[in-house]
Enzyme design. Structure first.
Site, short mmCIF file in Angstrom:
data_model
loop_
_atom_site.label_atom_id
_atom_site.label_comp_id
_atom_site.label_asym_id
_atom_site.label_seq_id
_atom_site.Cartn_x
_atom_site.Cartn_y
_atom_site.Cartn_z
N ASP A 125 0.84 -1.19 0.00
CA ASP A 125 0.00 0.00 0.00
C ASP A 125 0.89 1.25 0.00
O ASP A 125 1.92 1.28 0.67
CB ASP A 125 -0.90 -0.01 1.23
CG ASP A 125 -2.06 0.95 1.07
OD1 ASP A 125 -2.55 1.12 -0.06
OD2 ASP A 125 -2.49 1.54 2.08
N HIS A 132 -4.14 14.08 0.65
CA HIS A 132 -4.30 13.20 1.82
C HIS A 132 -3.11 13.33 2.76
O HIS A 132 -3.28 13.48 3.98
CB HIS A 132 -4.45 11.74 1.35
CG HIS A 132 -4.40 10.73 2.46
ND1 HIS A 132 -5.42 10.57 3.37
CD2 HIS A 132 -3.44 9.82 2.82
CE1 HIS A 132 -5.10 9.63 4.24
NE2 HIS A 132 -3.91 9.15 3.93
N ARG A 141 1.00 16.80 12.74
CA ARG A 141 2.28 17.48 12.94
C ARG A 141 2.21 18.98 12.69
O ARG A 141 3.22 19.66 12.79
CB ARG A 141 3.35 16.86 12.02
CG ARG A 141 3.77 15.45 12.37
CD ARG A 141 4.84 14.92 11.42
NE ARG A 141 4.35 14.78 10.06
CZ ARG A 141 3.73 13.70 9.58
NH1 ARG A 141 3.54 12.66 10.36
NH2 ARG A 141 3.29 13.65 8.34
N GLU A 198 -10.29 3.92 3.44
CA GLU A 198 -9.39 4.70 2.59
C GLU A 198 -9.77 4.41 1.15
O GLU A 198 -9.71 3.27 0.69
CB GLU A 198 -7.92 4.34 2.86
CG GLU A 198 -7.47 4.82 4.24
CD GLU A 198 -5.97 4.85 4.45
OE1 GLU A 198 -5.24 4.15 3.72
OE2 GLU A 198 -5.52 5.60 5.34
N GLU A 200 -9.10 4.12 -2.45
CA GLU A 200 -7.89 3.93 -3.25
C GLU A 200 -8.21 3.22 -4.56
O GLU A 200 -9.27 2.63 -4.71
CB GLU A 200 -6.86 3.07 -2.48
CG GLU A 200 -6.47 3.63 -1.13
CD GLU A 200 -5.26 2.94 -0.50
OE1 GLU A 200 -4.48 2.32 -1.24
OE2 GLU A 200 -5.11 3.03 0.73
N ASP A 232 -8.98 0.38 1.74
CA ASP A 232 -8.02 -0.05 2.75
C ASP A 232 -8.59 0.31 4.13
O ASP A 232 -8.23 1.32 4.72
CB ASP A 232 -6.69 0.67 2.49
CG ASP A 232 -5.60 0.23 3.45
OD1 ASP A 232 -5.59 -0.93 3.83
OD2 ASP A 232 -4.77 1.09 3.81
N ARG A 236 -8.10 3.61 13.09
CA ARG A 236 -7.23 4.77 13.38
C ARG A 236 -6.69 4.77 14.80
O ARG A 236 -5.57 5.26 15.03
CB ARG A 236 -8.01 6.07 13.14
CG ARG A 236 -8.49 6.25 11.72
CD ARG A 236 -7.34 6.34 10.74
NE ARG A 236 -7.85 6.49 9.37
CZ ARG A 236 -7.11 6.31 8.29
NH1 ARG A 236 -5.83 5.97 8.39
NH2 ARG A 236 -7.63 6.46 7.10
N GLN A 239 -3.96 2.20 14.95
CA GLN A 239 -2.83 2.73 14.17
C GLN A 239 -2.04 3.77 14.96
O GLN A 239 -0.80 3.75 14.97
CB GLN A 239 -3.37 3.34 12.87
CG GLN A 239 -2.31 3.80 11.89
CD GLN A 239 -2.89 4.27 10.56
OE1 GLN A 239 -4.10 4.17 10.33
NE2 GLN A 239 -2.04 4.78 9.69
N TYR A 243 1.89 2.53 15.39
CA TYR A 243 2.60 2.70 14.12
C TYR A 243 4.03 3.24 14.25
O TYR A 243 4.81 3.15 13.29
CB TYR A 243 1.79 3.55 13.14
CG TYR A 243 2.06 5.03 13.16
CD1 TYR A 243 1.62 5.82 14.20
CD2 TYR A 243 2.76 5.64 12.12
CE1 TYR A 243 1.86 7.18 14.21
CE2 TYR A 243 3.01 6.99 12.12
CZ TYR A 243 2.57 7.76 13.16
OH TYR A 243 2.82 9.09 13.16
N LYS A 252 -4.34 -2.22 9.88
CA LYS A 252 -4.69 -2.38 8.47
C LYS A 252 -4.80 -3.86 8.08
O LYS A 252 -5.13 -4.16 6.95
CB LYS A 252 -3.61 -1.75 7.60
CG LYS A 252 -3.30 -0.29 7.93
CD LYS A 252 -3.93 0.63 6.95
CE LYS A 252 -3.43 2.05 7.10
NZ LYS A 252 -4.10 2.91 6.11
N THR A 256 -9.01 -5.62 3.61
CA THR A 256 -8.93 -4.69 2.49
C THR A 256 -9.92 -5.21 1.45
O THR A 256 -9.87 -6.39 1.11
CB THR A 256 -7.50 -4.69 1.89
OG1 THR A 256 -6.57 -4.35 2.93
CG2 THR A 256 -7.37 -3.71 0.74
N THR A 348 -4.52 6.75 -0.29
CA THR A 348 -5.82 7.42 -0.22
C THR A 348 -5.87 8.59 -1.20
O THR A 348 -4.93 9.39 -1.27
CB THR A 348 -6.07 7.93 1.20
OG1 THR A 348 -5.90 6.85 2.10
CG2 THR A 348 -7.48 8.49 1.34
N GLU A 362 -10.10 12.39 7.44
CA GLU A 362 -10.01 13.73 6.85
C GLU A 362 -11.37 14.43 6.83
O GLU A 362 -11.47 15.61 7.14
CB GLU A 362 -9.47 13.63 5.42
CG GLU A 362 -8.04 13.15 5.33
CD GLU A 362 -7.70 12.72 3.90
OE1 GLU A 362 -7.30 13.57 3.11
OE2 GLU A 362 -7.87 11.52 3.60
#
Lengths: 418, 418
Positions: A125, A132, A141, A198, A200, A232, A236, A239, A243, A252, A256, A348, A362
């Site tokens: 992926d 995104h 961040r 997600e 995709e 996908d 969250r 994750q 992660y 994940k 899928t 995504t 999002e």
């Protein structure tokens, strides 16, 4: 290119996802046939195994259609892919002299169940949508550090889990997992509370490369067999806790979903488009010699249990910053061997507008801005019983190259074994 | 448990890696046989396909040994694994009445070429050695932030690439890749300059689980077929530039080597040991009901081209913080389906002392403290022509359960296609 007409009249409309221009490849079964290869035309499926048995279609690899996957056909390579498509057009075009030989091998889509169209060898992926990446980066961040320093230079990707790639319509069980609330001292184990999609596209690698054999972007494009819609599913909260430092894993791994019809590169040819202008020049091994992205309109709908669906996002595959060919060339750049049946998720796909975002993370801005559905209900993330559906089509002159749908309904989490 | 004696006399020494206590499973070929299943005993290999053809060994799944992988045998499950081992002991023990029927099916290891012992379905690599995580974390984030907050709670893992897992002895080509020097404005593409090893054990999942079906740690342990030595070759400079935010990708995709003999859990039974005392209590789904780690002595040697080898590290598998059973239970905790042939890398195994570090990154402290080999040459990372070899054995009372070796020699990087 205009609509190509077929003697299968349901294929001759502007609305059908499967005109003669498309001819996507899937695996179907009926009450009387085991899963086998088929080609969609209008509201029908051409039974490829039956066509081969009747001598209407001949392949070098005899029996390759009488299997519950297209991998054996893929491995015959681009020359055979082109010949097969040409033969299908010859058989199904409006004035085909072979109509009477072909017609007995059509099955109604309404009578068929669809299965995974290919064996997923390995699943990778990517994270190659700039809007995104900017959105997620800004949330986590801040806007100044939204894009990691490598992002404009590398199609960032990670290995995913192939064993849980399932066909559209498969029920998705909410995963359990380890999470830790920011204020909690220790983590806990239980059902995911921030379940997401997600949006995709999936690119299917159709031929293999040897270990230690990198490839150019052009060679990579030639290796791609076709595309599917890909969701996908992402947990969250799992994750966020797991992660660092090595990437998403159980967040994940549980599922899928892909759409059941592989739309070939040949069908998408008229819709080729370039990746966007670059802020930083790409290294030579990643430069596209010609347009390798596609203009494919995408839509996400959400329906609470027993309620009508609401469109929650519309975007386009052409928003991607890297094409699947660039991703594949990067994937093999270290000498990594690629195999027919490898699946590459685009990452995504979000557009610049709020209504064009390809994930609930999002769309609800991290859960802070709930969406209001047409039914009046609100959502931040997915609730049990919700059905999430991806739709996609390239829109031509009086016809479309449709992907069908990629849908999944969420079942409550299983009880943990301990 | 003492040495079990066999009529194959070379198996009756304290030095052989393959006494009757071991009986590891591999795939071999000779000038006259295609790759097929075999069992190591002393300096010989028992040709399992020949034994089956002769009626000396009978399996439910006829022909499962006459294949270039053990996957079909694995899938028969733990009951069959136990029966097969009992039968092999019966055939090969010192006083076996069946010796004359078995002896014709022995092949000298000196006349055999070893191949991959199983088809790797998917490969997952973990980061479950605390000394390694502390060393790497200290180098990159300082001693205060060395361990990520999740580390004591989760066996951190990521999906790796199965298509490039190769058997010991396969030449490893130095990868090309994208890197960026700290002072450089833009990245460049070229041969890796910080090529490294990771000393690991690999656990092979022997039975499958369904999607949505998590398992307890005990059930996970029951699913493991056996163990191999594993070298997760790593391109540190590529990794440093690519790994944020989604983990290692091309830095690890080019090659992973494993030893050719699968040492079964049954052979390792006398060497079970517990994971270490916990700083933080594990969540119930990760608790070990009994010892599930093993006391296996490990060693890494390095040999420049045409030079003798130097031991550069000695450590023990018992240094791991999480067992393979815990890793597997975590892997399936989200509902991820596991498949017979999945390979789980333990993570780099380092001990507390400098001489016990399982990677050159740690041994040379990020390249700042070169190692001096016995030949007088110095190394920070691996140079072209160097041979890196992992050795491993569980040491019993007058016998050992050996793994053979896991070795690879580095060839110069290939020219890039562009």
């Amino acid at each position: 290119m205009p609509l190509m007409k077929s003697w299968v009249v349901s294929a001759n409309t502007a609305e059908t996802p499967f005109p003669l221009n498309n001819l996507p490849y899937g695996v179907f079964s009926t009450d009387v046939t085991e899963p086998r290869c088929g080609v969609a035309i209008g509201d029908m499926i051409l039974d490829m195994a039956a066509c081969e048995a009747a001598g209407v279609i001949v392949l070098d690899d005899e029996g390759a259609f009488d299997l519950p996957y297209w991998n054996d056909v893929m491995e015959l390579g681009p020359g055979v892919w082109a010949k097969l498509r040409a033969r299908l057009v010859e058989l199904l075009e409006e004035r085909s002299v072979l109509r009477t030989q072909v017609e007995p091998h059509l099955v109604s889509q309404a009578d068929a169940e669809m299965h995974m169209p290919f064996l997923v060898h390995e699943f990778t992926d990517f994270y190659a949508g700039k809007h995104h990446a900017m959105n997620v980066g800004t949330m986590f961040r801040g806007p100044e550090n939204a894009l990691p320093p490598n992002w404009l230079h590398i199609p960032i990707g990670y290995n995913g889990r192939a064993s849980t790639v399932v066909v559209s319509g498969t029920e998705i069980t909410r995963p359990n997992g380890q999470t830790k609330a920011p204020e909690a001292d220790v983590p806990s184990f239980g059902p995911c509370r921030r379940l997401d999609i997600e949006l995709e596209m999936g690119a299917i690698v159709g031929t293999s490369s040897r270990m230690g054999q990198p490839m150019s972007v052009q060679e990579a494009d030639d290796m791609i067999f076709g595309y599917v819609l890909l969701n996908d599913w992402s947990a969250r909260d799992i994750q966020a806790w797991e992660y660092q430092p090595l990437g998403p894993f159980q967040a994940k791994a549980f599922a899928t979903s892909i759409s059941p019809w592989i739309v070939t590169k040949a069908a998408l040819e008229p819709f080729r488009t370039s990746t966007p202008a670059r802020e930083r020049e790409l290294l030579p091994y990643l430069k596209e010699p010609e347009p390798m992205l596609y203009d494919i309109e995408l839509e996400v709908t959400m329906a609470p249990k027993d309620q009508p669906a609401t469109t929650i996002a519309r975007t386009n595959y052409s928003e991607m910053y890297y094409s699947a060919a660039q991703q594949l060339a990067h994937h093999a750049s270290s000498g990594c061997a690629m195999t027919a049946g490898d699946l590459l998720g685009s990452g995504t796909i979000s557009g610049p507008e709020k209504s064009q975002r390809g994930s609930l993370l999002e769309l609800s801005w991290g859960g802070k801005e709930p969406l209001t559905l047409d039914t009046g209900e609100t959502r931040t993330f997915i609730e049990d019983g919700d059905t999430l559906t991806l739709h996609g089509a390239a829109k031509g002159d009086g016809y479309q190259i449709g992907f069908g749908i990629c849908t999944g309904t969420i079942a409550p989490a299983a009880r943990s074994p301990t």
